[in-house]
Motif scaffolding. Structure first.
Motif, PDB file in Angstrom:
ATOM      1  N   PRO A 237     -63.285  27.350 -10.234  1.00 34.86           N
ATOM      2  CA  PRO A 237     -63.944  28.558 -10.725  1.00 34.86           C
ATOM      3  C   PRO A 237     -62.934  29.647 -11.077  1.00 34.86           C
ATOM      4  O   PRO A 237     -61.870  29.741 -10.471  1.00 34.86           O
ATOM      5  N   TRP A 238     -63.279  30.460 -12.066  1.00 34.49           N
ATOM      6  CA  TRP A 238     -62.406  31.557 -12.483  1.00 34.49           C
ATOM      7  C   TRP A 238     -62.967  32.884 -11.984  1.00 34.49           C
ATOM      8  O   TRP A 238     -64.136  33.013 -11.679  1.00 34.49           O
ATOM      9  N   TYR A 239     -62.091  33.880 -11.892  1.00 38.94           N
ATOM     10  CA  TYR A 239     -62.422  35.187 -11.335  1.00 38.94           C
ATOM     11  C   TYR A 239     -62.743  36.172 -12.455  1.00 38.94           C
ATOM     12  O   TYR A 239     -61.980  36.310 -13.408  1.00 38.94           O
ATOM     13  N   CYS A 240     -63.893  36.838 -12.361  1.00 40.84           N
ATOM     14  CA  CYS A 240     -64.249  37.897 -13.309  1.00 40.84           C
ATOM     15  C   CYS A 240     -63.840  39.225 -12.687  1.00 40.84           C
ATOM     16  O   CYS A 240     -64.449  39.666 -11.705  1.00 40.84           O
ATOM     17  N   PRO A 241     -62.808  39.893 -13.240  1.00 34.79           N
ATOM     18  CA  PRO A 241     -62.339  41.146 -12.646  1.00 34.79           C
ATOM     19  C   PRO A 241     -63.320  42.300 -12.798  1.00 34.79           C
ATOM     20  O   PRO A 241     -63.310  43.220 -11.987  1.00 34.79           O
ATOM     21  N   GLU A 242     -64.187  42.266 -13.810  1.00 38.60           N
ATOM     22  CA  GLU A 242     -65.159  43.341 -13.994  1.00 38.60           C
ATOM     23  C   GLU A 242     -66.282  43.266 -12.957  1.00 38.60           C
ATOM     24  O   GLU A 242     -66.740  44.280 -12.442  1.00 38.60           O
ATOM     25  N   CYS A 243     -66.734  42.049 -12.654  1.00 38.04           N
ATOM     26  CA  CYS A 243     -67.847  41.849 -11.714  1.00 38.04           C
ATOM     27  C   CYS A 243     -67.378  41.569 -10.289  1.00 38.04           C
ATOM     28  O   CYS A 243     -68.168  41.645  -9.354  1.00 38.04           O
ATOM     29  N   VAL A 244     -66.121  41.196 -10.125  1.00 38.62           N
ATOM     30  CA  VAL A 244     -65.536  40.811  -8.839  1.00 38.62           C
ATOM     31  C   VAL A 244     -66.329  39.651  -8.229  1.00 38.62           C
ATOM     32  O   VAL A 244     -66.812  39.703  -7.103  1.00 38.62           O
ATOM     33  N   ILE A 245     -66.454  38.568  -9.036  1.00 34.49           N
ATOM     34  CA  ILE A 245     -67.139  37.355  -8.586  1.00 34.49           C
ATOM     35  C   ILE A 245     -66.390  36.134  -9.101  1.00 34.49           C
ATOM     36  O   ILE A 245     -65.619  36.214 -10.046  1.00 34.49           O
TER      37      ILE A 245
ATOM     38  N   ASP B 299     -68.152  29.942 -19.895  1.00 34.60           N
ATOM     39  CA  ASP B 299     -67.220  30.788 -20.652  1.00 34.60           C
ATOM     40  C   ASP B 299     -67.471  32.269 -20.428  1.00 34.60           C
ATOM     41  O   ASP B 299     -66.630  33.099 -20.784  1.00 34.60           O
ATOM     42  N   THR B 300     -68.640  32.620 -19.862  1.00 35.20           N
ATOM     43  CA  THR B 300     -68.955  34.015 -19.556  1.00 35.20           C
ATOM     44  C   THR B 300     -69.557  34.089 -18.159  1.00 35.20           C
ATOM     45  O   THR B 300     -70.147  33.133 -17.666  1.00 35.20           O
ATOM     46  N   CYS B 301     -69.431  35.262 -17.539  1.00 34.46           N
ATOM     47  CA  CYS B 301     -70.048  35.464 -16.224  1.00 34.46           C
ATOM     48  C   CYS B 301     -71.515  35.838 -16.419  1.00 34.46           C
ATOM     49  O   CYS B 301     -71.999  35.948 -17.547  1.00 34.46           O
TER      50      CYS B 301
ATOM     51  N   GLY C  43     -72.142  38.686 -18.740  1.00 33.02           N
ATOM     52  CA  GLY C  43     -71.748  38.520 -20.136  1.00 33.02           C
ATOM     53  C   GLY C  43     -70.286  38.771 -20.447  1.00 33.02           C
ATOM     54  O   GLY C  43     -69.887  38.780 -21.610  1.00 33.02           O
ATOM     55  N   HIS C  44     -69.441  38.951 -19.426  1.00 37.78           N
ATOM     56  CA  HIS C  44     -68.007  39.140 -19.648  1.00 37.78           C
ATOM     57  C   HIS C  44     -67.358  37.800 -19.965  1.00 37.78           C
ATOM     58  O   HIS C  44     -67.630  36.806 -19.292  1.00 37.78           O
ATOM     59  N   ASP C  45     -66.507  37.769 -20.981  1.00 38.14           N
ATOM     60  CA  ASP C  45     -65.807  36.542 -21.355  1.00 38.14           C
ATOM     61  C   ASP C  45     -64.749  36.187 -20.331  1.00 38.14           C
ATOM     62  O   ASP C  45     -64.177  37.060 -19.674  1.00 38.14           O
ATOM     63  N   ARG C  46     -64.469  34.885 -20.240  1.00 34.99           N
ATOM     64  CA  ARG C  46     -63.395  34.419 -19.377  1.00 34.99           C
ATOM     65  C   ARG C  46     -62.069  34.977 -19.897  1.00 34.99           C
ATOM     66  O   ARG C  46     -61.797  34.930 -21.096  1.00 34.99           O
ATOM     67  N   PRO C  47     -61.214  35.514 -19.019  1.00 33.72           N
ATOM     68  CA  PRO C  47     -59.899  35.992 -19.460  1.00 33.72           C
ATOM     69  C   PRO C  47     -59.085  34.860 -20.081  1.00 33.72           C
ATOM     70  O   PRO C  47     -59.274  33.681 -19.757  1.00 33.72           O
ATOM     71  N   ARG C  48     -58.184  35.207 -20.971  1.00 28.71           N
ATOM     72  CA  ARG C  48     -57.339  34.196 -21.613  1.00 28.71           C
ATOM     73  C   ARG C  48     -56.499  33.459 -20.583  1.00 28.71           C
ATOM     74  O   ARG C  48     -56.274  32.254 -20.688  1.00 28.71           O
ATOM     75  N   LEU C  49     -56.012  34.170 -19.582  1.00 27.81           N
ATOM     76  CA  LEU C  49     -55.232  33.581 -18.492  1.00 27.81           C
ATOM     77  C   LEU C  49     -55.930  33.916 -17.174  1.00 27.81           C
ATOM     78  O   LEU C  49     -55.547  34.834 -16.464  1.00 27.81           O
ATOM     79  N   PRO C  50     -56.967  33.181 -16.821  1.00 25.76           N
ATOM     80  CA  PRO C  50     -57.774  33.553 -15.653  1.00 25.76           C
ATOM     81  C   PRO C  50     -57.123  33.227 -14.313  1.00 25.76           C
ATOM     82  O   PRO C  50     -56.341  32.300 -14.185  1.00 25.76           O
TER      83      PRO C  50
END
Length: 70
Positions: free
Chosen positions: A11-19, A26-28, A31-38
Motif C-alpha cells: 500500500p502507498w501513503y497519501c500525505p493529504e489524507c494521512v492514510i 491510483d487514487t485515495c 480523490g488524491h492521485d498516487r504520488p509519482r514516488l510514493p
C-alpha cells in the motif's frame, strides 16, 4: 525492513489524507492521485499512518528512485 510484501505490491501513503491506500488503487478515497514516488507500507516499521514524518517520506522517495531497500 521485516515485511514480506514486495514493494510494488505494498500500500502507498497519501500525505493529504494521512492514510494507507491499497496498492492497486491510483487514487485515495478522497480523490488524491498516487504520488509519482510514493512512500510504501514496507518502507516504515509501524502500521499507523499518522506516525509517518518527512524523514519517512524522503526515505520512501529515495527507495522509489533507486530501488534500495535496507
Amino acid at each position: 525492513m521485516a515485511r514480506e510484501i514486495e514493494r510494488d505490491e505494498s500500500p502507498w501513503y497519501c500525505p493529504e489524507c494521512v492514510i494507507w491506500v491499497g496498492w492497486k488503487l491510483d487514487t485515495c478515497s478522497e480523490g488524491h492521485d498516487r504520488p509519482r514516488l510514493p512512500l510504501r507500507y514496507v518502507d516504515v516499521e509501524y502500521d499507523d499512518a499518522w506516525r509517518v514524518d518527512r524523514q519517512d517520506q524522503l526515505r520512501g522517495k529515495i527507495r522509489s528512485l533507486w530501488g534500495v531497500v535496507r
